[in-house]
Design an enzyme around this catalytic site. Structure first.
Site, short mmCIF file in Angstrom:
data_model
loop_
_atom_site.label_atom_id
_atom_site.label_comp_id
_atom_site.label_asym_id
_atom_site.label_seq_id
_atom_site.Cartn_x
_atom_site.Cartn_y
_atom_site.Cartn_z
CD GLU A 172 2.79 -5.39 -0.30
OE1 GLU A 172 3.00 -5.52 -1.51
OE2 GLU A 172 2.72 -4.28 0.26
CD GLU A 371 6.21 -2.50 2.42
OE1 GLU A 371 5.76 -1.90 1.42
OE2 GLU A 371 6.74 -3.62 2.36
C1 GBH Z 1 4.94 -2.73 -1.53
O1 GBH Z 1 4.16 -3.14 -2.59
C2 GBH Z 1 6.11 -3.64 -1.41
O2 GBH Z 1 6.04 -4.45 -0.25
C3 GBH Z 1 7.44 -2.94 -1.47
O3 GBH Z 1 8.44 -3.86 -1.72
C4 GBH Z 1 7.35 -1.85 -2.52
O4 GBH Z 1 8.59 -1.28 -2.78
C5 GBH Z 1 6.39 -0.82 -2.02
O5 GBH Z 1 5.18 -1.39 -1.65
C6 GBH Z 1 6.13 0.30 -3.02
O6 GBH Z 1 5.54 -0.20 -4.18
O7 GBH Z 1 -3.60 0.45 -9.02
O8 GBH Z 1 -3.63 2.56 -7.82
O9 GBH Z 1 -4.90 0.68 -6.99
C7 GBH Z 1 2.98 -2.38 -2.77
C8 GBH Z 1 2.17 -2.96 -3.89
C9 GBH Z 1 0.83 -0.97 -4.17
C10 GBH Z 1 0.17 -3.11 -5.08
C11 GBH Z 1 -0.52 -0.41 -4.56
C12 GBH Z 1 -1.17 -2.54 -5.39
C13 GBH Z 1 -2.38 -0.64 -6.12
C14 GBH Z 1 -2.27 0.67 -6.82
N1 GBH Z 1 0.84 -2.40 -4.00
N2 GBH Z 1 -1.07 -1.14 -5.69
S1 GBH Z 1 -3.71 1.10 -7.72
#
Ligand code: GBH
Length: 469
Positions: A172, A371
């Site tokens: 990511e 994931e």
């Molecule tokens: C992943 O990040 C990571 O790789 C992992 O380490 C982490 O623990 C896991 O996911 C859970 O967070 O504002 O509603 O549109 C995910 C990161 C998640 C970033 C969704 C963007 C958008 C949410 N992403 N987020 S929203």
């Protein structure tokens, strides 16, 4: 197996990979052991107000000491594969030089234990824990970090590629660049497009440079790829302000990465939008050719889609526009649907839409879901966790994945996030993503109902294809 669906299992082919994922900083702990150097996340955690409750990674779930028990747990669940990340500061405590023998020894033992248990290790070379020494030298906004990552990647690959066949350079990179340098909610906590946009470029350049270097030095490099957190973006309405907001968010979140990696160019509208904010001097001749090295596979991390508005007065939700340069006027729309404990919408159709987007951008590249999962406020009661909401999330997303495969998207594997409850970055230990519960006082692991459901699905899958369940 109770609650699992044999028809769902049968929708996936015999060689489909089933696994679970973790990341070094989120589970290992032992941050001061084995010669590990500090990472930017150790520093970030120590800054007041950065992480909920002042939580840090010092103990995490003590995987550094408990990996034999964790691998045994994976074997009991019937996992075919395990995705983990190498902690760069454990292997190269100051970011460069010779590999630290104690760090190598830990991962040697982990990998050998996995292989003895019949579990295929899948490695990520960077899941956000940059050595602090490299941050002090400029971090991802500095071009020199590209060479440091390339050296790290070649050294780690050379040592482990006899036993690890599936490699991702980055997890990511959008998060590292834009949560880390634009929204400031991830380490190193910067809020400046003059840092975030070059960081994005250098992360991509480091990916391409590492692939070139590994392929130049290894006779048998295995399957090399990268993991992206694409999110299907749609406008709330067909109002031009919403449509343009969606275009801009989609550019930074999705098309930046897909364009550079699979078309050898950044989208022109993105360049036009960000050039006044960041400049583009960091993009040198030849960089895009380096970035667009062919990959053997691509990983998708999917949690939720994004619905956005550019009109004023709407409700705000999630990380919102702060992570997107030039999108200060944009807001994430709350459609009033069910959300997880992160406030993220549960929308399996968004998974299918996101896969369609990736399949269109990279039609020839095999995809792994590296994931997918959900945080819920689980309660351990009488030795069990009845996480029906997580089971429903996993089931409906796997149904959507089966439909995407039927649409012709070449998805070869699925890794649930996460094996264990763990350090959820800026949210600390308050958000639980594990299919296995961890008691943070005792470190006792307890499979939740979702772990048993997933194990049941995997058993059905093996039985469907005539392998001993
Ligand atoms: C992943 O990040 C990571 O790789 C992992 O380490 C982490 O623990 C896991 O996911 C859970 O967070 O504002 O509603 O549109 C995910 C990161 C998640 C970033 C969704 C963007 C958008 C949410 N992403 N987020 S929203």
């Amino acid at each position: 197996p109770e609650g699992s669906d044999p028809r769902l299992a049968a929708a996936f082919p015999t060689d489909f990979t089933w696994g679970a994922a973790t990341a070094s900083f989120q589970i290992e702990g032992a941050t001061h052991e084995g010669g590990r150097g500090p990472s930017i996340w150790d520093t970030f955690c120590a800054e007041p107000g950065r992480v909920v409750n002042g939580d840090n990674g010092d103990v995490a779930v003590d995987h550094y000491h408990r990996y034999p028990e964790d691998v045994a747990l994976m074997a009991r669940l019937g996992l075919g594969a395990y995705r983990f990340s190498f902690a760069w500061p454990r292997l190269l405590p100051t970011g460069s030089g010779a590999l630290n023998p104690a760090g190598v020894d830990f991962y040697d033992r982990l990998v050998d234990t996995l292989l003895e248990a019949g579990i295929t290790p899948c490695a990520t070379l960077y899941h956000w824990d940059l050595p602090q020494a490299l941050q002090d030298a400029g971090g991802w906004p500095a071009r020199d970090t590209v060479a440091r990552f390339t050296d790290h990647a070649v050294a780690v690959h050379a040592h482990f590629s006899d036993r690890i066949r599936q490699w991702a350079t980055f997890n990511e990179p959008w998060c590292s660049a834009f949560l880390g340098h634009q929204a400031g909610v991830h380490a190193p906590g910067a809020t400046d497009a003059r840092l975030s946009v070059p960081a994005a470029h250098h992360l991509l350049l480091a990916h391409g440079s590492a692939l070139q270097a590994i392929r130049a030095t290894s006779a048998d490099p295995g399957q090399l790829g990268i993991v992206l957190n694409l999110q299907h973006v749609s406008p709330e309405t067909d109002d031009p302000a919403d449509v343009d907001a969606a275009r801009r968010v989609d550019a930074v979140h999705n098309r930046l990465w897909l364009g550079a990696l699979f078309a050898g160019a950044y989208p022109q509208d993105l360049l036009d939008d960000v050039a006044p904010l960041s400049g583009l001097d960091h993009v040198h001749d030849g960089d895009l050719q380096t970035i667009a090295q062919p990959v053997d596979w691509v990983g998708l991390n999917y949690y939720c889609p994004a619905v956005v508005t550019g009109r004023p007065g709407q409700s705000e939700r999630g990380e919102a526009a702060a992570a997107y340069p030039g999108c200060e006027d944009v807001r994430m729309v709350d459609r009033g649907r069910p959300t997880t404990d992160m406030g993220w919408e549960v929308d399996p159709q968004g998974f299918r839409d996101t896969l369609a987007m990736l399949g269109t951008a990279a039609p020839e590249v095999p995809i792994h879901i590296t994931e997918n999962g959900a945080a819920y406020p689980d309660q351990l009661v009488d030795g069990t966790v009845h996480d029906a909401d997580r089971v429903a999330y996993l089931r409906t997303h796997l149904e959507a994945l089966a439909l995407a495969r039927a649409d012709g998207i070449d998805v070869r594997g699925y890794f649930v996030w996460s094996l264990l409850d763990n350090f959820e970055w800026a949210w600390g230990y308050g958000k639980r993503f594990g299919v296995v519960h961890v008691d943070y006082d005792t470190q006792v692991r307890t499979p939740k109902d979702s772990a048993l459901w997933y194990a049941g699905l995997l058993a059905h899958h093996r039985a469907r294809w005539g392998r001993r369940p």
